[in-house]
Design a protein around this motif. Structure first.
Motif, PDB file in Angstrom:
ATOM      1  N   ILE A  23       0.802  -1.221   0.000  1.00 24.77           N
ATOM      2  CA  ILE A  23       0.000   0.000   0.000  1.00 24.77           C
ATOM      3  C   ILE A  23       0.836   1.273   0.000  1.00 24.77           C
ATOM      4  CG2 ILE A  23      -1.970  -1.108   1.125  1.00 24.77           C
ATOM      5  CD1 ILE A  23      -1.028   0.105   3.766  1.00 24.77           C
ATOM      6  N   THR A  24       2.124   1.172   0.360  1.00 18.81           N
ATOM      7  CA  THR A  24       2.943   2.377   0.462  1.00 18.81           C
ATOM      8  C   THR A  24       3.482   2.786  -0.907  1.00 18.81           C
ATOM      9  OG1 THR A  24       4.865   1.013   1.013  1.00 18.81           O
ATOM     10  CG2 THR A  24       3.593   1.903   2.843  1.00 18.81           C
ATOM     11  N   PRO A  25       3.445   4.083  -1.209  1.00 18.45           N
ATOM     12  CA  PRO A  25       3.875   4.569  -2.530  1.00 18.45           C
ATOM     13  C   PRO A  25       5.290   4.174  -2.919  1.00 18.45           C
ATOM     14  CG  PRO A  25       2.696   6.284  -1.344  1.00 18.45           C
ATOM     15  CD  PRO A  25       2.915   5.168  -0.364  1.00 18.45           C
ATOM     16  N   ASP A  26       6.210   4.085  -1.932  1.00 17.65           N
ATOM     17  CA  ASP A  26       7.601   3.773  -2.265  1.00 17.65           C
ATOM     18  C   ASP A  26       7.749   2.376  -2.870  1.00 17.65           C
ATOM     19  OD1 ASP A  26       6.885   2.673   0.210  1.00 17.65           O
ATOM     20  OD2 ASP A  26       8.963   2.565   0.888  1.00 17.65           O
ATOM     21  N   VAL A  27       6.770   1.513  -2.631  1.00 19.22           N
ATOM     22  CA  VAL A  27       6.784   0.169  -3.218  1.00 19.22           C
ATOM     23  C   VAL A  27       5.881   0.105  -4.451  1.00 19.22           C
ATOM     24  CG1 VAL A  27       6.319  -2.278  -2.842  1.00 19.22           C
ATOM     25  CG2 VAL A  27       7.220  -0.880  -0.967  1.00 19.22           C
ATOM     26  N   VAL A  28       4.707   0.687  -4.341  1.00 12.99           N
ATOM     27  CA  VAL A  28       3.692   0.545  -5.388  1.00 12.99           C
ATOM     28  C   VAL A  28       4.147   1.109  -6.728  1.00 12.99           C
ATOM     29  CG1 VAL A  28       1.371   1.212  -6.110  1.00 12.99           C
ATOM     30  CG2 VAL A  28       1.779   0.485  -3.767  1.00 12.99           C
ATOM     31  N   PHE A  29       4.675   2.322  -6.736  1.00 12.47           N
ATOM     32  CA  PHE A  29       5.037   2.956  -8.005  1.00 12.47           C
ATOM     33  C   PHE A  29       6.114   2.180  -8.778  1.00 12.47           C
ATOM     34  CE2 PHE A  29       3.039   6.885  -6.274  1.00 12.47           C
ATOM     35  CZ  PHE A  29       2.234   7.198  -7.357  1.00 12.47           C
ATOM     36  N   TYR A  65      -0.798  10.611 -13.049  1.00 13.80           N
ATOM     37  CA  TYR A  65      -0.626   9.220 -12.605  1.00 13.80           C
ATOM     38  C   TYR A  65      -0.521   9.228 -11.088  1.00 13.80           C
ATOM     39  CZ  TYR A  65       1.357   4.479 -12.232  1.00 13.80           C
ATOM     40  OH  TYR A  65       1.599   3.155 -11.913  1.00 13.80           O
ATOM     41  N   SER A  66      -1.665   9.044 -10.431  1.00 18.58           N
ATOM     42  CA  SER A  66      -1.766   9.148  -8.980  1.00 18.58           C
ATOM     43  C   SER A  66      -1.465   7.824  -8.297  1.00 18.58           C
ATOM     44  CB  SER A  66      -3.183   9.600  -8.605  1.00 18.58           C
ATOM     45  OG  SER A  66      -4.132   8.585  -8.963  1.00 18.58           O
ATOM     46  N   ILE A  67      -1.381   7.849  -6.974  1.00 21.17           N
ATOM     47  CA  ILE A  67      -1.174   6.620  -6.214  1.00 21.17           C
ATOM     48  C   ILE A  67      -2.367   5.687  -6.391  1.00 21.17           C
ATOM     49  CG2 ILE A  67      -2.095   7.690  -4.111  1.00 21.17           C
ATOM     50  CD1 ILE A  67       0.528   4.853  -4.367  1.00 21.17           C
ATOM     51  N   LYS A  68      -3.558   6.232  -6.553  1.00 20.77           N
ATOM     52  CA  LYS A  68      -4.731   5.396  -6.812  1.00 20.77           C
ATOM     53  C   LYS A  68      -4.565   4.631  -8.122  1.00 20.77           C
ATOM     54  CE  LYS A  68      -9.724   5.554  -7.589  1.00 20.77           C
ATOM     55  NZ  LYS A  68     -10.931   6.433  -7.685  1.00 20.77           N
ATOM     56  N   ASP A  69      -4.099   5.341  -9.161  1.00 22.26           N
ATOM     57  CA  ASP A  69      -3.844   4.688 -10.443  1.00 22.26           C
ATOM     58  C   ASP A  69      -2.753   3.630 -10.310  1.00 22.26           C
ATOM     59  OD1 ASP A  69      -5.731   6.226 -11.790  1.00 22.26           O
ATOM     60  OD2 ASP A  69      -4.265   7.721 -12.451  1.00 22.26           O
ATOM     61  N   ARG A  89      -1.897   1.876  -7.733  1.00 23.56           N
ATOM     62  CA  ARG A  89      -2.366   0.674  -7.031  1.00 23.56           C
ATOM     63  C   ARG A  89      -3.197  -0.210  -7.960  1.00 23.56           C
ATOM     64  NH1 ARG A  89      -3.400   4.270  -1.786  1.00 23.56           N
ATOM     65  NH2 ARG A  89      -1.450   3.849  -0.697  1.00 23.56           N
ATOM     66  N   LEU A  90      -4.032   0.421  -8.775  1.00 23.19           N
ATOM     67  CA  LEU A  90      -4.802  -0.354  -9.754  1.00 23.19           C
ATOM     68  C   LEU A  90      -3.858  -1.022 -10.754  1.00 23.19           C
ATOM     69  CD1 LEU A  90      -7.753   2.129 -10.458  1.00 23.19           C
ATOM     70  CD2 LEU A  90      -7.891  -0.068  -9.253  1.00 23.19           C
ATOM     71  N   ALA A  91      -2.847  -0.272 -11.191  1.00 17.09           N
ATOM     72  CA  ALA A  91      -1.877  -0.816 -12.144  1.00 17.09           C
ATOM     73  C   ALA A  91      -1.085  -1.956 -11.523  1.00 17.09           C
ATOM     74  CB  ALA A  91      -0.926   0.289 -12.613  1.00 17.09           C
ATOM     75  N   PHE A  92      -0.734  -1.810 -10.252  1.00 19.02           N
ATOM     76  CA  PHE A  92       0.003  -2.867  -9.560  1.00 19.02           C
ATOM     77  C   PHE A  92      -0.817  -4.148  -9.516  1.00 19.02           C
ATOM     78  CE2 PHE A  92       1.406  -5.445  -6.097  1.00 19.02           C
ATOM     79  CZ  PHE A  92       2.780  -5.297  -6.060  1.00 19.02           C
ATOM     80  N   ASN A  93      -2.084  -4.032  -9.098  1.00 16.09           N
ATOM     81  CA  ASN A  93      -2.963  -5.198  -9.025  1.00 16.09           C
ATOM     82  C   ASN A  93      -3.074  -5.881 -10.388  1.00 16.09           C
ATOM     83  OD1 ASN A  93      -3.357  -4.319  -6.423  1.00 16.09           O
ATOM     84  ND2 ASN A  93      -5.450  -3.613  -6.745  1.00 16.09           N
ATOM     85  N   ALA A  94      -3.213  -5.066 -11.424  1.00 13.78           N
ATOM     86  CA  ALA A  94      -3.315  -5.610 -12.779  1.00 13.78           C
ATOM     87  C   ALA A  94      -2.020  -6.278 -13.201  1.00 13.78           C
ATOM     88  CB  ALA A  94      -3.675  -4.488 -13.758  1.00 13.78           C
ATOM     89  N   GLY A  95      -0.891  -5.732 -12.749  1.00 12.13           N
ATOM     90  CA  GLY A  95       0.404  -6.311 -13.100  1.00 12.13           C
ATOM     91  C   GLY A  95       0.609  -7.686 -12.495  1.00 12.13           C
ATOM     92  N   ILE A  96       0.145  -7.868 -11.261  1.00 10.70           N
ATOM     93  CA  ILE A  96       0.233  -9.188 -10.644  1.00 10.70           C
ATOM     94  C   ILE A  96      -0.528 -10.202 -11.478  1.00 10.70           C
ATOM     95  CG2 ILE A  96      -0.473 -10.596  -8.671  1.00 10.70           C
ATOM     96  CD1 ILE A  96       0.028  -8.230  -6.870  1.00 10.70           C
ATOM     97  N   TYR A  97      -1.781  -9.890 -11.772  1.00 12.74           N
ATOM     98  CA  TYR A  97      -2.600 -10.844 -12.536  1.00 12.74           C
ATOM     99  C   TYR A  97      -2.033 -11.068 -13.937  1.00 12.74           C
ATOM    100  CZ  TYR A  97      -6.317 -12.877 -15.257  1.00 12.74           C
ATOM    101  OH  TYR A  97      -7.018 -13.696 -16.099  1.00 12.74           O
ATOM    102  N   ARG A  98      -1.546 -10.008 -14.556  1.00 15.52           N
ATOM    103  CA  ARG A  98      -1.008 -10.127 -15.921  1.00 15.52           C
ATOM    104  C   ARG A  98       0.135 -11.126 -15.980  1.00 15.52           C
ATOM    105  NH1 ARG A  98       1.143  -4.882 -19.446  1.00 15.52           N
ATOM    106  NH2 ARG A  98       1.717  -6.023 -21.376  1.00 15.52           N
TER     107      ARG A  98
END
Length: 203
Positions: A61-67, A113-117, A119-128
């Motif tokens: 959830i933290t930006p330093d990891v998510v981005f 490109y916000s932290i909300k975006d 996080r959505l991109a991260f979730n999609a990247g895992i599944y991808r």
């Protein structure tokens, strides 16, 4: 006559139960991972059941990891030729504007490109990346060991990251970097395939 018919009838009744109990794929959403190994069930469930909200449970959830991790996940998936369908993008909450950026995400936030975006991109990247394995492969895959990831200290001196190697048939398939989240549960910071998809024997 009755005794001779009893065994076949019993076999017919028991067969579906036996087959159903043999599956490694959860049929209901697994809980938050208390240990790195627990993440395997979350990955199996997400990859096969495509219950996309489940991805948020195992994401940091933290930006330093998510981005930076969102950027690397999609970069790796692109290199492997893995894409998301329109239906998958919709299920993952990815709109057209964000979808157009996935293959070339920045490693930090920008005005559009916000932290909300992220996080959505991260979730999609895992599944991808999980899409690289078939449901039958996810049925077989298991942990081949867990080791400390010292490089995870880049996210802070108190950050704990473990690398879990997954594979089957004696072959290492991927390494999943597992990060301990602020709430004490475990999430995923990165997924790296150890072999090209063409080198994996899948049914």
């Amino acid at each position: 006559m009755r005794r001779s018919m009893l065994l076949p009838l019993t076999a017919l009744v028991m067969a579906p139960v036996f087959i159903g109990c043999g599956s490694n794929i959860p049929t209901t959403p697994p809980p938050a991972a208390k240990e790195p190994y627990d993440l395997l069930q979350n990955l199996r469930y997400l990859a096969v059941r495509k219950d996309f909200p489940q991805a948020a449970l195992i994401a940091p959830i933290t930006p330093d990891v998510v981005f930076p991790s969102a950027m690397q996940l999609h970069k790796a998936a692109k290199q492997m030729g893995l894409t998301l369908t329109p239906e998958e993008l919709k299920g993952l909450g990815i709109d057209e504007k964000l979808a157009a950026k996935l293959d070339d995400l920045p490693g930090s936030g920008t005005d559009d490109y916000s932290i909300k975006d992220a996080r959505l991109a991260f979730n999609a990247g895992i599944y991808r990346l999980l899409k690289g394995l078939t449901p039958k492969s996810w049925e077989k895959i298991d942990s081949m060991g867990i080791t400390d990831n010292q490089a995870g200290r880049q996210f802070g001196s108190q950050t704990t990251v473990k690398d879990m190697t997954l594979g089957f048939g004696g072959q290492k398939i991927m390494t999943v970097s597992c990060l301990k989240k602020p709430d004490g549960s475990w999430g995923i910071s990165f997924i790296r395939y150890e072999v090209g998809l063409q080198g994996i024997k899948q049914d």
